[in-house]
Design a protein around this motif. Structure first.
Motif, mmCIF file in Angstrom:
data_model
loop_
_atom_site.group_PDB
_atom_site.id
_atom_site.type_symbol
_atom_site.label_atom_id
_atom_site.label_comp_id
_atom_site.label_asym_id
_atom_site.label_seq_id
_atom_site.Cartn_x
_atom_site.Cartn_y
_atom_site.Cartn_z
ATOM 1 N N ALA B 185 45.541 17.510 -46.379
ATOM 2 C CA ALA B 185 45.416 18.332 -47.580
ATOM 3 C C ALA B 185 43.968 18.777 -47.797
ATOM 4 N N LEU B 186 43.103 18.496 -46.812
ATOM 5 C CA LEU B 186 41.672 18.769 -47.007
ATOM 6 C C LEU B 186 41.222 20.012 -46.259
ATOM 7 N N ASP B 187 40.192 20.652 -46.808
ATOM 8 C CA ASP B 187 39.551 21.729 -46.065
ATOM 9 C C ASP B 187 38.920 21.123 -44.812
ATOM 10 N N PRO B 188 38.887 21.900 -43.713
ATOM 11 C CA PRO B 188 38.390 21.348 -42.452
ATOM 12 C C PRO B 188 37.011 20.679 -42.573
ATOM 13 N N GLU B 189 36.120 21.270 -43.391
ATOM 14 C CA GLU B 189 34.772 20.686 -43.435
ATOM 15 C C GLU B 189 34.742 19.364 -44.205
ATOM 16 N N LEU B 190 35.853 19.008 -44.858
ATOM 17 C CA LEU B 190 35.870 17.760 -45.621
ATOM 18 C C LEU B 190 36.555 16.618 -44.884
ATOM 19 N N THR B 191 37.225 16.945 -43.755
ATOM 20 C CA THR B 191 37.978 15.889 -43.077
ATOM 21 C C THR B 191 37.031 14.838 -42.490
ATOM 22 N N GLY B 192 35.865 15.274 -42.047
ATOM 23 C CA GLY B 192 34.925 14.378 -41.379
ATOM 24 C C GLY B 192 34.572 13.164 -42.208
ATOM 25 N N GLU B 193 34.258 13.386 -43.495
ATOM 26 C CA GLU B 193 33.821 12.276 -44.337
ATOM 27 C C GLU B 193 34.924 11.233 -44.507
ATOM 28 N N VAL B 194 36.195 11.692 -44.527
ATOM 29 C CA VAL B 194 37.299 10.747 -44.673
ATOM 30 C C VAL B 194 37.534 9.989 -43.368
ATOM 31 N N LEU B 195 37.492 10.736 -42.248
ATOM 32 C CA LEU B 195 37.697 10.084 -40.949
ATOM 33 C C LEU B 195 36.603 9.049 -40.688
ATOM 34 N N LYS B 196 35.394 9.358 -41.152
ATOM 35 C CA LYS B 196 34.282 8.426 -40.965
ATOM 36 C C LYS B 196 34.571 7.087 -41.652
ATOM 37 N N ILE B 197 35.125 7.167 -42.868
ATOM 38 C CA ILE B 197 35.457 5.944 -43.606
ATOM 39 C C ILE B 197 36.516 5.151 -42.841
ATOM 40 N N ILE B 198 37.524 5.851 -42.331
ATOM 41 C CA ILE B 198 38.598 5.152 -41.614
ATOM 42 C C ILE B 198 38.032 4.508 -40.343
ATOM 43 N N ARG B 199 37.129 5.227 -39.688
ATOM 44 C CA ARG B 199 36.488 4.662 -38.490
ATOM 45 C C ARG B 199 35.739 3.386 -38.831
ATOM 46 N N SER B 200 35.021 3.408 -39.971
ATOM 47 C CA SER B 200 34.251 2.215 -40.306
ATOM 48 C C SER B 200 35.183 1.056 -40.653
ATOM 49 N N LEU B 201 36.344 1.363 -41.232
ATOM 50 C CA LEU B 201 37.317 0.291 -41.488
ATOM 51 C C LEU B 201 37.831 -0.277 -40.176
ATOM 52 N N ALA B 202 38.038 0.613 -39.204
ATOM 53 C CA ALA B 202 38.509 0.160 -37.889
ATOM 54 C C ALA B 202 37.460 -0.736 -37.246
ATOM 55 N N ALA B 203 36.186 -0.361 -37.423
ATOM 56 C CA ALA B 203 35.104 -1.171 -36.846
ATOM 57 C C ALA B 203 35.079 -2.566 -37.469
ATOM 58 N N GLU B 204 35.546 -2.656 -38.719
ATOM 59 C CA GLU B 204 35.608 -3.972 -39.375
ATOM 60 C C GLU B 204 36.918 -4.691 -39.057
ATOM 61 N N HIS B 205 37.702 -4.124 -38.148
ATOM 62 C CA HIS B 205 38.964 -4.716 -37.700
ATOM 63 C C HIS B 205 39.985 -4.844 -38.810
ATOM 64 N N LYS B 206 40.028 -3.830 -39.664
ATOM 65 C CA LYS B 206 41.091 -3.765 -40.665
ATOM 66 C C LYS B 206 42.368 -3.325 -39.933
ATOM 67 N N THR B 207 43.475 -3.997 -40.200
ATOM 68 C CA THR B 207 44.734 -3.607 -39.578
ATOM 69 C C THR B 207 45.249 -2.331 -40.255
ATOM 70 N N MET B 208 45.449 -1.291 -39.443
ATOM 71 C CA MET B 208 45.820 -0.003 -40.043
ATOM 72 C C MET B 208 46.899 0.720 -39.241
ATOM 73 N N VAL B 209 47.723 1.468 -39.954
ATOM 74 C CA VAL B 209 48.685 2.375 -39.336
ATOM 75 C C VAL B 209 48.362 3.772 -39.860
ATOM 76 N N ILE B 210 48.088 4.689 -38.947
ATOM 77 C CA ILE B 210 47.624 6.013 -39.367
ATOM 78 C C ILE B 210 48.520 7.095 -38.786
ATOM 79 N N VAL B 211 49.051 7.923 -39.677
ATOM 80 C CA VAL B 211 49.748 9.119 -39.223
ATOM 81 C C VAL B 211 48.755 10.266 -39.307
#
Lengths: 215, 260
Positions: B185-211
């Motif tokens: 639902a985001l404009d293309p230039e805004l997706t990066g900031e959200v993906l970055k957060i998810i990446r950092s959660l992955a780096a902390e080994h948070k268990t996640m399911v992502i569609v």
């Protein structure tokens, strides 16, 4: 001069009744309307059907007729006549306005996106918590304009009480016409205008207060 | 033991069979990305796992404990519903923040309401609320929005709103965090900031399911990729297997369409 004070005392005395009818109806019909809303939105079919039929009858017949029915029906059918005409007025008004309010609430509740309920649910909130902590406030914001409209109508409808003999302001003013005075009758309009003016300002203020967020 | 085991989930809406037997397992700390074209059942699967829909058939285990069984027609109690719900957090495609609450209040609302059920709530109310707020502020800091914590959702950009909603989901400390197309639902230039957060959660080994439809992001962040089509899992494996060397024709067709 004596005439003027006589008339104004009479009109103020009559308008007291209008105010009592207004405030009592408001205080009781606002919550009762919510109960009817829950009924007409219920997934339990008989309850939904009863509520919808009730709303249909109340909205489908004149308030004036409902006043007569409430005044006479208990005595004629159950042999327990209503002692005070004011009680009959209040019962009829509360029922009538609760039905209208319930439809405004229903529109408001149904306009809240499903995602709000789902977000509450996945955060572990119970259904009542979702309704009272998440949805209700948003509903209030959405129904305020329609409620303002309906409540202003209520101010003027209070004069219908005269139909079953409650001496509200217009009935008081009419007595003077028999003495050849027409201006008291016309001047009752000022009372209603002033009251509705205050309500308009009040609702404008509330809408502005709730304007701190969009959506 | 697998943190999540999903067994033979079926779901139909009327005559439309949306899920036709989905099975998968995931381990603690794993990031699972679900790919698939629209209508393949990804979102319905997520909604079934979060109990927003009730699966017609199948079982769900968390940490080896059965938390959902479609054959068990007994209605779960309110406490059971809540307990199983709190295993999971969900970040919606359309954020679904509560518009009348500030960013901070969005994050603290559910923890504060749940805290009322604690036995020591009356005695320690101030301390409990204080801790919830501190935790919420820390979470908002993690998503880079500490300075916006008193803003209302309507005052935030889409990307910021989605970051608040990630913080809100994290506040309940779910065992597994689900994302339903978090950037669609985001404009293309805004997706990066959200993906970055998810990446950092992955780096902390948070268990996640992502569609998601972001293939490059999926490749980077996923430990395992699941490709769905027509209500079943067609192919699953490591990202380099599924994305770079797909075995199934349907997977290849989907990836081709995306890269065009």
């Amino acid at each position: 001069m004596d005439r003027l004070s006589e008339v104004s005392a009479s009109l103020v005395g009559g308008f007291e009744y209008n105010c009592i009818i207004f405030f009592c109806t408001l205080v009781m019909a606002v919550p009762l309307g919510l109960v009817i809303t829950f009924g007409s939105m219920s997934r339990f079919k008989p309850l939904k059907w009863v509520s919808k039929t009730f709303v249909w009858i109340i909205r489908g017949t004149p308030l004036m007729l409902q006043l007569f029915v409430v005044l006479y029906a208990p005595g004629l059918i159950f042999d327990i006549p209503i002692k005070s005409r004011m009680t009959a007025v209040l019962i009829a008004f509360v029922i009538n306005y609760a039905a209208y309010f319930s439809e405004i609430y229903r529109g408001g509740i149904e306009s809240i996106p499903k995602g709000q309920y789902e977000a509450g649910q996945v955060l572990g909130l119970t259904k009542p918590q979702v309704f009272f902590k998440v949805v209700l406030f948003q509903v209030i914001k959405r129904v305020i304009p329609a409620m303002g409209n309906e409540i202003i109508t209520l101010v003027k409808d209070t004069s219908l009480a005269r139909i079953i003999g409650v001496t509200e302001i217009i009935m008081c003013a009419e007595r003077f016409t028999k003495q050849g005075l027409i201006w008291p009758l016309f001047s009752t309009g000022l009372f209603f205008l002033a009251f509705c003016g205050i309500l308009t300002l009040l609702f404008g203020y509330i809408e502005k207060k709730l304007d701190y967020y969009k959506g | 033991m697998s943190i999540l085991e999903v067994n033979n989930i079926h779901k139909s809406f009327g005559k439309t069979k949306v899920l036709q037997g989905v099975d998968f397992t995931m381990e603690r700390g794993e990031v699972l990305v679900i790919l698939g074209s629209s209508g393949s059942g990804k979102t319905t699967l997520l909604r079934c796992l979060n109990f927003l829909e009730t699966a017609d058939k199948g079982k769900i285990f968390v940490d080896g404990r059965l938390i959902f069984d479609a054959d068990n027609k007994q209605k779960p109690s309110r406490a059971e519903i809540r307990e199983r719900q709190l295993n999971f957090g969900l970040v919606f495609q359309s954020f679904n923040l509560f518009p009348q609450y500030s960013a901070l209040e969005n994050v603290t609302l559910a923890p504060k309401l749940l805290a009322k059920e604690r036995a020591d709530f009356k005695r320690n109310k101030a301390a409990i609320y204080d801790e919830i707020e501190k935790n919420a502020i820390a979470l908002l800091d993690d998503v880079g929005l500490k300075d916006k914590m008193n803003n209302y959702p309507c005052e935030l950009s889409g990307g910021q709103q989605q970051r608040v909603s990630i913080a809100r989901a994290m506040a309940q400390d779910p065992k597994i965090l689900f994302f339903d197309e978090p950037t669609s639902a985001l404009d293309p230039e805004l997706t990066g900031e959200v993906l970055k957060i998810i990446r950092s959660l992955a780096a902390e080994h948070k268990t996640m399911v992502i569609v998601t439809h972001e293939i490059e992001f999926a490749r980077n962040v996923a430990d395992k990729i699941v490709f769905m089509s027509e209500g079943v899992i067609v192919e699953q494996g490591a990202p380099e297997e599924v994305i770079d060397h797909p075995k199934q024709e349907r997977t290849r067709a989907f990836l081709n369409k995306l890269s065009k």
